[in-house]
Structure formats: structure tokens, C-alpha cells
Design a protein around this motif. Structure first.
Motif, PDB file in Angstrom:
ATOM      1  N   LYS A  29       0.826  -1.213   0.000  1.00 56.61           N
ATOM      2  CA  LYS A  29       0.000   0.000   0.000  1.00 56.61           C
ATOM      3  C   LYS A  29       0.859   1.263   0.000  1.00 56.61           C
ATOM      4  O   LYS A  29       0.498   2.262  -0.624  1.00 56.61           O
ATOM      5  CB  LYS A  29      -0.939  -0.011   1.208  1.00 56.61           C
ATOM      6  N   SER A  39      -8.965   2.600  -3.642  1.00 54.94           N
ATOM      7  CA  SER A  39      -9.624   1.431  -3.046  1.00 54.94           C
ATOM      8  C   SER A  39     -10.471   1.838  -1.844  1.00 54.94           C
ATOM      9  O   SER A  39     -11.591   1.348  -1.676  1.00 54.94           O
ATOM     10  CB  SER A  39      -8.589   0.394  -2.615  1.00 54.94           C
ATOM     11  N   ASN A  42     -13.620   3.561  -3.017  1.00 52.78           N
ATOM     12  CA  ASN A  42     -14.598   2.648  -3.614  1.00 52.78           C
ATOM     13  C   ASN A  42     -15.549   2.035  -2.593  1.00 52.78           C
ATOM     14  O   ASN A  42     -16.651   1.629  -2.952  1.00 52.78           O
ATOM     15  CB  ASN A  42     -13.888   1.533  -4.384  1.00 52.78           C
ATOM     16  N   TYR A  43     -15.145   1.961  -1.335  1.00 52.78           N
ATOM     17  CA  TYR A  43     -16.030   1.419  -0.302  1.00 52.78           C
ATOM     18  C   TYR A  43     -17.208   2.353  -0.016  1.00 52.78           C
ATOM     19  O   TYR A  43     -18.223   1.917   0.517  1.00 52.78           O
ATOM     20  CB  TYR A  43     -15.253   1.171   1.001  1.00 52.78           C
ATOM     21  N   ILE A 103     -16.166  -4.572  -5.689  1.00 53.90           N
ATOM     22  CA  ILE A 103     -14.954  -3.754  -5.700  1.00 53.90           C
ATOM     23  C   ILE A 103     -13.747  -4.555  -5.245  1.00 53.90           C
ATOM     24  O   ILE A 103     -13.866  -5.599  -4.613  1.00 53.90           O
ATOM     25  CB  ILE A 103     -15.118  -2.511  -4.789  1.00 53.90           C
ATOM     26  N   ASP A 104     -12.596  -4.028  -5.574  1.00 55.84           N
ATOM     27  CA  ASP A 104     -11.330  -4.574  -5.107  1.00 55.84           C
ATOM     28  C   ASP A 104     -11.194  -4.203  -3.631  1.00 55.84           C
ATOM     29  O   ASP A 104     -11.493  -3.082  -3.242  1.00 55.84           O
ATOM     30  CB  ASP A 104     -10.203  -3.951  -5.936  1.00 55.84           C
ATOM     31  N   CYS A 105     -10.737  -5.144  -2.813  1.00 52.22           N
ATOM     32  CA  CYS A 105     -10.668  -4.866  -1.373  1.00 52.22           C
ATOM     33  C   CYS A 105      -9.530  -3.920  -1.001  1.00 52.22           C
ATOM     34  O   CYS A 105      -9.551  -3.329   0.056  1.00 52.22           O
ATOM     35  CB  CYS A 105     -10.570  -6.163  -0.581  1.00 52.22           C
ATOM     36  N   GLY A 106      -8.516  -3.787  -1.849  1.00 48.08           N
ATOM     37  CA  GLY A 106      -7.397  -2.911  -1.534  1.00 48.08           C
ATOM     38  C   GLY A 106      -6.376  -3.571  -0.632  1.00 48.08           C
ATOM     39  O   GLY A 106      -5.525  -2.902  -0.058  1.00 48.08           O
ATOM     40  N   LYS A 110      -3.915  -5.180  -6.743  1.00 50.59           N
ATOM     41  CA  LYS A 110      -5.137  -5.339  -7.541  1.00 50.59           C
ATOM     42  C   LYS A 110      -5.572  -6.802  -7.605  1.00 50.59           C
ATOM     43  O   LYS A 110      -4.770  -7.710  -7.514  1.00 50.59           O
ATOM     44  CB  LYS A 110      -4.887  -4.832  -8.965  1.00 50.59           C
TER      45      LYS A 110
END
Length: 148
Positions: A29, A39, A42-43, A103-106, A110
Motif C-alpha cells: 500500500k 480502493s 470505492n467502499y 470492488i477490489d478490497c485494496g 489489484k
């Protein structure tokens, strides 16, 4: 069961596993703060004003707690920090699933989508953190011999 959980070698192994997961996740990260910020966005849980500061501080918290856990420094405290993060992650993933977000969880770059698998992984790591908080791990990886 208590005999297994109080075995210092078992505790050392699970401590190293959790530490390495969080060291890797934090470093990943840190290397892509913009992607991690996206990410988090996106939540759709946090106010937009808090996303960048979280995207910068959270990975360092993961990395530092992971390193300290790896070397056996304040094991209970760092397991509590990581366990708290995991609980927050579980809640965030569950909320996204309830809201139907794909969504991607982060978590690790990716391609890791939110879902039951992610909740299961995080729950297992949370259980490990609880075990580390309850039973500690006395074995340290630092050489603390005193020289005269």
C-alpha cells in the motif's frame, strides 16, 4: 486445546505469519498510495476528506505493527492493533457485500475482490490475533544477550 495455544513454537509460527502478511500488505500500500486511496474511496463509507490521510497512515501502521510483531516487541499490543484493523476490514467488506458493491478490497494490490473469502481470511487472522493477545509469545527474534 489450551496446550496447543500455549505452545511457544506454535505461537511463534502464527506470530510470524501474521507479521509477514501485514508487513507485505503495508509495503504494498505504501508503494501505491494513489491506488490504495482509490480502493478506500470505492467502499463509499468514509467522508472524502479523510481518505487521503487514511491512505497514507494506515499502511505505515500495518507495516510498523507487523515489524514489531515479527520481532516479538509488545506482542499483545501489536496483535490488538492488527486485530482491530482486521475487525474494521471485516466490517467494511461485509458492508460492501450488503450494498452489492463489486470492488477490489485494496488488500494486496489489484485483483482481490470483496466477498466471503476475504471475510473468512480476515476472520482467521483475527482469531490468530486473539490467540496472540490471550497467550502471548515469549520467543523473540532479537538477540538480546548482554555482553560484559
Amino acid at each position: 486445546m489450551k496446550k496447543v495455544f500455549s505452545n511457544q513454537y506454535f505461537l511463534l509460527i502464527i506470530r510470524i505469519i501474521i507479521a509477514m502478511v501485514f508487513i507485505y500488505a503495508g509495503a504494498e500500500k505504501i508503494s501505491d498510495p494513489k491506488g490504495f486511496s482509490q480502493s478506500i474511496y470505492n467502499y463509499r463509507i468514509l467522508p472524502i476528506e479523510t481518505i487521503n490521510i487514511l491512505a497514507i497512515t494506515l499502511p505505515w501502521l500495518e507495516l510498523i505493527s507487523g515489524i514489531l510483531l515479527l520481532f516479538g516487541i509488545s506482542v499483545k499490543e501489536n496483535a490488538a492493533i492488527i486485530g482491530t484493523l482486521l475487525l474494521v476490514f471485516i466490517i467494511a467488506v461485509a458492508l460492501s457485500m450488503i450494498r452489492g458493491l463489486d470492488i477490489d478490497c485494496g488488500c494486496f494490490g489489484k485483483g482481490n475482490m470483496v466477498g466471503w473469502r476475504k471475510i473468512g481470511e480476515n476472520s482467521l487472522m483475527l482469531i490468530i490475533c486473539v490467540v496472540l493477545m490471550a497467550f502471548d509469545s515469549k520467543i523473540i527474534l532479537l538477540n538480546d544477550r548482554k555482553t560484559d
